[in-house]
Each structure stands twice: as C-alpha cells, then as structure tokens.
Scaffold this active site. Structure first.
Site: not given
Length: 391
Positions: A44, A144, A279, A327
C-alpha cells in the site's frame, strides 16, 4: 535500470535507491519466521514509498503468495500492470469500484452490511458472472475497521453465507488487525487473539470455510508465533525497517533496509562566525566555517520537524541539519570541510557504511520510520538496483 528517473547520463538532484535484492531477501527471511503460514507482502501507499509495481513483482518472485493494498485503486493499478497472484484490498467507501475489483479477481474486505450489500449488487452486474472474493473483517479490539463481535458479527456472517449460497460471493477469508503488537506483553494482544479465535469459530460453526484466517502484521509476524494462523501480513518489515525499535532493529530479524536516500550537494561556501542560517536564523555559525546546501526539503518529504536535528552523511562524516529545513533545501555546517559541489549527501540508508538510517530520522523528527520512507515525494526519482533475481 530506473523506473521513473531521468536518463543515467543526467545528474540527479536527489535519488531514492531501491535495492530489490534486499527486498527479496527480507521476504525470504519473513517466510522463514512464519514457516507454517503464507506471506502477504503489503504494498500500500506505493509500497511505503518504494514503488508498488517493482516491489510487488520482487516480493512475488521471493515467494510472497499474497499482496495487500489499502485502497481498491492501488490493487487495480497492480492488476493493470500485469502483477499476478492473489491481491487483497481493504479500505472501501460507499460507491467504490466493486465491479472492477470482482472482474480483476481481487479479494475485497467487508466490515459491515453496507459493504456486503454493495459487493453483492456489483456481483450481479459483472460481465463474468464470477462470485466476488470476500474477506470478512472482525474488529477484535483495534476499534478501527471491522465488524463488532456479537449481534453485528452474527448478522454479517449470516448474510454473507446467504450471498455465498446464491452464488454471488465466495467467503475467502476471516481477518482482523492488532492494536499493540509492537508492544510485547501488552494485555490487548492476548485479548485480541482470544476474541479473534471466538469470532472465527463462530463463523466456521455457521458454515464459513475460509481459505485464510489472518491477524498478524509485521510486529506479530516477528514476535508472536501464535498469531500466524494461515497467513501473515508483512508491511514495513518487507522494506527492512523494524516496526518498533523496542523489539529489535532490522538486523535482529535478518532484515535489511531497502531504500537509500541521497542528494548531490548543490553549493559549498565559506562564511564567517555569527552568520545566520536559513529561515528564522535558528542556527548561527559559532565561528568561521563552510556551509553545504543539500537540495531537498519538505516538498520532497524531508520532515520539517527534524530542523536542527536531522542527520546526513557528507564526505564520510555525520552532519546535522543547520537551522530550518525549507521547502526545497536545507543547510549543513561542514565545519571547514570542503567536499565540493556534487558530493553525495546520504540522508539515510541501511547504515552499513556508517550513514544514518530511517530510524535515525524518525528519532530526529519525533515520529516513526514508516512515515520517513512513505512520505518521500514524487520529485525524488526511485532508482531500482538488483532488479534481476540472482539465479
């Protein structure tokens, strides 16, 4: 050979090298740990970020008799690529591609009456008039997916048997999923095993004759032999990552990590002491040094939470992300070393060259290694090595 990479002559900004020989060896090791059961290799989420089709083929070559996906779309994509064998998918929502799944000879999971009604209706519309292969999922305590024990289970089993007698479905499996198999000794493990046995016994007393009964995931495959039944479902372990460091590392179970993530250093430069980096200036150089720019960031799946802590090996030395991960890039303080532009920066791999592992990044980011490999994005080409199985 590559699956989605540029031509070999083109330099790669970054690459995720996928060692299919390691994957095949992992499948064989897992089969040896559960010798009385069949093995399902779970592919998956694009094989946990490793590439579903190449990994599925390699797993089948190594003896996995089943493949598992979450969504039906993932399973149908494997069939469209010509991947053979039994394929199961379990994460369904109303209006899903039931008919396509039946015609593709997939095993579909049913947790409640709505799903059974949809799959039986689809079976009546197929061009092949082939019964749907249905596995009934029991909620044994995870809370679940799965059908609740008691009246709900009795209703689902009864309705499924009636649909089977009508020739619309074939009940091929009874299954469930552990909540805490990665925590050895957790009281829920024995409780879930007992509940699973009870729910299976009830279904079989009513006339269900499943091909497989299964509850074991990766940690249960590795550490709970009583849970193996007819089939074990190995996910993260297929890719050579331990489902929980507390139960042992990959080597403790004869496994080897399959993915190595690296990038080419894009820039090396001298800067003075007191120079802010990235940053927010959360890192300031303590003295005159060299900085290296690694051209991958959170858009490539590098966790921003590992800013200031993520490890990377450049020039044979461990470095740490300096300041914030952006990013598309992050910076490392090279401490005056000058490896040169184009030098290899290894973010993680098997660890046998001294490089960090996915588990190291998980620790740095406060998460699990599953997330580290699964989140690597599509901008990073998967480059497959050892595609051919050794004779």
């Amino acid at each position: 050979m590559t699956e989605n990479a540029p031509p070999p002559t083109a330099p790669l900004r970054a690459r995720a090298e996928i060692d299919l020989a390691a994957l095949r060896a992992n499948v064989r090791a897992l089969r040896a740990l559960a010798p009385g059961a069949q093995l399902m290799a779970v592919v998956k989420s694009d094989a946990y970020g490793h590439g579903a089709v190449p990994c599925a083929r390699a797993a089948v070559e190594a003896g996995a008799s089943w493949l598992g996906t979450a969504t039906p779309e993932e399973a149908l994509a494997l069939r469209a690529a010509g991947v053979p064998g039994r394929i199961m998918c379990w994460l369904w929502t109303p209006g899903g591609p039931w008919r396509e799944a039946i015609e593709a000879d997939l095993d579909v999971s049913v947790s409640g009456m709505w799903a059974l009604q949809e799959v039986t209706a689809a079976a009546q519309q197929t061009t092949t008039r082939t019964p749907a292969r249905v596995q009934l999922k029991a909620d044994t305590g995870l809370g679940r997916g799965g059908c609740q024990p008691g009246g709900d289970w009795a209703e689902l089993v009864g309705a499924a048997l009636r649909a089977e007698r009508d020739g619309l479905i074939r009940i091929t499996g009874l299954w469930s999923h552990f909540a805490c198999a990665d925590e050895p000794g957790h009281p829920s493990i024995d409780a879930q095993l007992s509940r699973f046995r009870e729910m299976v016994s009830y279904a079989e007393e009513q006339g269900v004759r499943p091909e497989v009964r299964h509850i074991a995931n990766s940690p249960a495959t590795l550490t709970i032999p009583d849970s193996h039944f007819d089939l074990v479902r190995a996910g993260i372990a297929v890719y050579g990552i331990s489902p929980s460091p507390e139960i042992g590392g990959p080597a403790d179970f004869g496994l080897r990590p399959v993915m190595t993530l690296s990038a080419s250093v894009a820039l090396v430069k001298h800067v003075p002491g007191g120079h802010g980096v990235s940053y927010g200036h959360h890192y300031t150089t303590p003295g005159e040094t060299t900085l290296g720019l690694v051209p991958v960031g959170y858009a490539d799946g590098i966790p921003r939470h590992a800013s200031g802590t993520g490890p990377v090996m450049i020039g044979g030395k461990w470095r740490t992300v300096a300041g914030r991960i952006a990013m598309d890039q992050f910076v490392v303080d090279l401490g005056g070393d000058e490896p040169g532009t184009g030098a290899e920066a290894v973010l993680f791999g098997p660890g046998d060259r001294g490089e960090p592992t996915a588990e190291d990044w998980a620790q740095a980011a406060g998460t699990i290694a599953y997330e580290i490999v699964t989140r690597i994005g599509i901008r990073v080409p998967r480059v497959y090595v050892n595609e051919e199985q050794a004779g």
